[in-house]
Design a protein around this motif. Structure first.
Motif, PDB file in Angstrom:
ATOM      1  N   ASP A 141       0.961  -1.127  -0.049  1.00  0.00           N
ATOM      2  CA  ASP A 141       0.086  -0.191   0.034  1.00  0.00           C
ATOM      3  C   ASP A 141       0.880   1.186   0.072  1.00  0.00           C
ATOM      4  O   ASP A 141       0.939   1.937   1.118  1.00  0.00           O
ATOM      5  CB  ASP A 141      -0.952   0.130   1.331  1.00  0.00           C
ATOM      6  N   LYS A 188       0.463  -7.873  -2.568  1.00  0.00           N
ATOM      7  CA  LYS A 188      -0.881  -7.219  -3.025  1.00  0.00           C
ATOM      8  C   LYS A 188      -0.561  -5.970  -3.774  1.00  0.00           C
ATOM      9  O   LYS A 188       0.063  -5.257  -3.077  1.00  0.00           O
ATOM     10  CB  LYS A 188      -1.886  -7.470  -1.961  1.00  0.00           C
ATOM     11  N   LYS A 231     -10.731  -5.198  -7.262  1.00  0.00           N
ATOM     12  CA  LYS A 231     -12.050  -5.435  -6.944  1.00  0.00           C
ATOM     13  C   LYS A 231     -12.979  -5.069  -8.124  1.00  0.00           C
ATOM     14  O   LYS A 231     -13.911  -4.049  -7.983  1.00  0.00           O
ATOM     15  CB  LYS A 231     -12.529  -4.556  -5.712  1.00  0.00           C
ATOM     16  N   VAL A 246     -12.822 -12.949  -0.414  1.00  0.00           N
ATOM     17  CA  VAL A 246     -12.239 -12.114   0.755  1.00  0.00           C
ATOM     18  C   VAL A 246     -12.939 -11.879   1.723  1.00  0.00           C
ATOM     19  O   VAL A 246     -14.102 -11.748   1.452  1.00  0.00           O
ATOM     20  CB  VAL A 246     -11.710 -10.686   0.069  1.00  0.00           C
ATOM     21  N   VAL A 282      -1.381  -8.931   4.980  1.00  0.00           N
ATOM     22  CA  VAL A 282      -1.033  -8.082   5.957  1.00  0.00           C
ATOM     23  C   VAL A 282      -0.210  -7.059   5.501  1.00  0.00           C
ATOM     24  O   VAL A 282       0.726  -7.182   4.522  1.00  0.00           O
ATOM     25  CB  VAL A 282       0.176  -8.992   6.621  1.00  0.00           C
TER      26      VAL A 282
HETATM   27  O1  C5P Z   1      -2.271  -2.466   6.832  1.00  0.00           O
HETATM   28  P1  C5P Z   1      -3.290  -3.563   6.876  1.00  0.00           P
HETATM   29  O2  C5P Z   1      -2.703  -4.883   7.418  1.00  0.00           O
HETATM   30  O3  C5P Z   1      -4.471  -3.089   7.819  1.00  0.00           O
HETATM   31  O4  C5P Z   1      -3.807  -3.946   5.305  1.00  0.00           O
HETATM   32  C1  C5P Z   1      -4.743  -4.636   4.912  1.00  0.00           C
HETATM   33  C2  C5P Z   1      -4.867  -4.648   3.450  1.00  0.00           C
HETATM   34  O5  C5P Z   1      -5.965  -5.336   3.416  1.00  0.00           O
HETATM   35  C3  C5P Z   1      -5.087  -3.251   2.699  1.00  0.00           C
HETATM   36  O6  C5P Z   1      -4.540  -3.171   1.528  1.00  0.00           O
HETATM   37  C4  C5P Z   1      -6.610  -3.083   2.868  1.00  0.00           C
HETATM   38  O7  C5P Z   1      -7.203  -2.362   1.642  1.00  0.00           O
HETATM   39  C5  C5P Z   1      -6.976  -4.494   2.376  1.00  0.00           C
HETATM   40  N1  C5P Z   1      -8.237  -4.789   2.743  1.00  0.00           N
HETATM   41  C6  C5P Z   1      -8.977  -4.738   4.347  1.00  0.00           C
HETATM   42  N2  C5P Z   1     -10.190  -4.906   4.336  1.00  0.00           N
HETATM   43  C7  C5P Z   1     -10.964  -5.530   3.581  1.00  0.00           C
HETATM   44  C8  C5P Z   1     -10.394  -5.683   2.105  1.00  0.00           C
HETATM   45  C9  C5P Z   1      -9.252  -5.406   1.994  1.00  0.00           C
HETATM   46  O8  C5P Z   1      -8.152  -4.376   4.954  1.00  0.00           O
HETATM   47  N3  C5P Z   1     -12.193  -5.859   3.861  1.00  0.00           N
END
Ligand code: C5P
Length: 246
Positions: free
Chosen positions: A18, A40, A69, A164, A217
């Motif tokens: 990210d 990702k 998505k 997901v 993660v």
């Molecule tokens: O930094 P963190 O571990 O919270 O990142 C989680 C990743 O998963 C981010 O890229 C976020 O956009 C993605 N994500 C999420 N929740 C969802 C779908 C995707 O946190 N429901």
């Protein structure tokens, strides 16, 4: 880089890149080992850097979950899915389940009919940012978890390989969906880590024990002073989990 089948099976962690520049993405990759994790690429990085970066990441040996998505009319999404598979060679791609059965079926059909590599096609059920009140406002009469199950079943019937979902939904989906249906969960944190904006989190070993297949993660690894060391700690935390030897 040759990666054997057992290593592939053990690569449960998908590191969310990210960031919004190629330099930042490549710097992060320099800290990670493609034999130990996948990555990702989401809307931020893809919008900034485009398909060229996907190729660069793959050239460094990493398999890519292209988290765009897709959500549009069936024909448009099916074509996008095909391009992501054939031209970008993504390992995993996703579409919004709420795009409807016809859109989901068109997506999985496009993959089946394509000559390219077959990525894992997974559905996004209910965004974890939406709670029951937000769903009611959108006109849904089900709770978030009922809606998740409904959409996950639709994904499975339409030929998608998984969904997901939030860690809180893993146990229910593992119970209700056939064996082999892939569950990908973000919202993973170890007890010592800041939750950030994640509302419901679960530890990596717990999420795998509940039945998750892959853990997304982000910040706990990407914002660590040593992302490689943070990944190692995550791997140590899940080491020995029985699903690792599937
Ligand atoms: O930094 P963190 O571990 O919270 O990142 C989680 C990743 O998963 C981010 O890229 C976020 O956009 C993605 N994500 C999420 N929740 C969802 C779908 C995707 O946190 N429901």
């Amino acid at each position: 880089m040759e990666i054997d089948a057992q290593q592939q099976q053990r690569k449960r962690i998908i590191v969310a890149l990210d960031v919004s520049s190629e330099n930042d993405a490549l710097r992060l990759l320099g800290e990670l080992d493609p034999r130990l994790c996948r990555v990702k690429i989401g809307k931020e990085l893809f919008t900034a850097c485009g398909p060229r970066l996907v190729t660069k990441v793959q050239q460094r040996g990493f398999e890519v979950f292209l988290d765009l998505k897709f959500h549009d009319i069936p024909n448009t999404v099916a074509r996008a899915v095909e391009v992501a598979a054939c031209e970008l060679g993504a390992w995993m791609i996703n579409v919004h389940a709420s795009g409807g059965r016809a859109m989901l079926e068109a997506s999985s059909r496009a993959l089946r009919d394509s000559a390219g590599r077959q990525p894992l096609l997974v559905g996004v059920t209910v965004l974890t940012s939406l709670d029951d009140a937000a769903l009611r406002e959108l006109g849904h009469c089900h709770s978030a978890s009922e809606q998740v199950l409904r959409l996950a079943r639709m994904c499975e019937a339409a030929g998608l390989r998984g969904v997901v979902c939030s860690p809180a939904e893993v146990t229910m989906l593992r119970r209700e969906l056939p064996r082999g249906f892939v569950l990908v969960t973000p919202g993973i944190r170890r007890p010592s880590e800041a939750q950030g904006d994640q509302k419901r989190v679960m530890g990596p070993a717990e999420a795998l024990a509940a039945g998750a297949d892959y853990l997304v993660v982000g910040r706990p690894i990407t914002q660590a002073s040593s992302p490689g060391a943070a990944l190692d700690e995550y791997l140590a935390a899940i080491h020995g989990n029985s699903r690792d030897s599937d």
